[in-house]
Motif scaffolding. Sequence first.
Motif, PDB file in Angstrom:
ATOM      1  N   HIS A  81       3.480   5.074 -11.480  1.00  0.00           N
ATOM      2  CA  HIS A  81       2.907   3.248 -10.377  1.00  0.00           C
ATOM      3  C   HIS A  81       1.649   3.540  -9.652  1.00  0.00           C
ATOM      4  O   HIS A  81       1.244   2.640 -10.176  1.00  0.00           O
ATOM      5  N   ALA A  91       0.799  -4.568  -8.143  1.00  0.00           N
ATOM      6  CA  ALA A  91       2.991  -3.688  -7.579  1.00  0.00           C
ATOM      7  C   ALA A  91       3.021  -4.878  -7.586  1.00  0.00           C
ATOM      8  O   ALA A  91       2.733  -6.212  -7.453  1.00  0.00           O
ATOM      9  N   PRO A  96       8.718   0.871  -4.572  1.00  0.00           N
ATOM     10  CA  PRO A  96       8.825   2.303  -5.845  1.00  0.00           C
ATOM     11  C   PRO A  96       9.707   2.558  -4.426  1.00  0.00           C
ATOM     12  O   PRO A  96       9.494   2.939  -3.476  1.00  0.00           O
ATOM     13  N   ALA A 109      10.475   1.226 -10.056  1.00  0.00           N
ATOM     14  CA  ALA A 109       8.377   1.192  -9.411  1.00  0.00           C
ATOM     15  C   ALA A 109       8.790   0.227  -9.884  1.00  0.00           C
ATOM     16  O   ALA A 109       8.588   0.481 -11.773  1.00  0.00           O
TER      17      ALA A 109
END
Length: 127
Positions: A81, A91, A96, A109
Amino acid sequence: MFSHMMVGSNDIDRSKTFYDALFGAVGGKPAITDEHGRLIYMHNGGIYIITKPINGEPAHHANGGTVGFAMSGPEQADAWHAAGVANGGTACENPPGVRTGGMGSLYLAYLRDLDGNKLCALHRMPA
């Protein structure tokens, strides 16, 4: 059941930088580029391909679609990630972490690649 996954990209060079970092964070090798200019990643028995759409239309992500990648643990998912975000990914979903549902406890994630494809790192937590 699956032989491979393929997603479209509007910028193969930009995608190579992103995905080389993403897969490198979990021990994968850089892409092989085939004679059609497609990026091919092979890791842990899986094949993931990035291509410009063959119909000549712009690439776009699937609404509701997610490509999931198996991780050896939460630490590997976090590294994956972080590499994605550091290389231009975005993101998405929740941060996550562990989520519990009908499939048990999963460490997840999520991020979007440079063309908006939704990706997920997944580790099944021990019972």
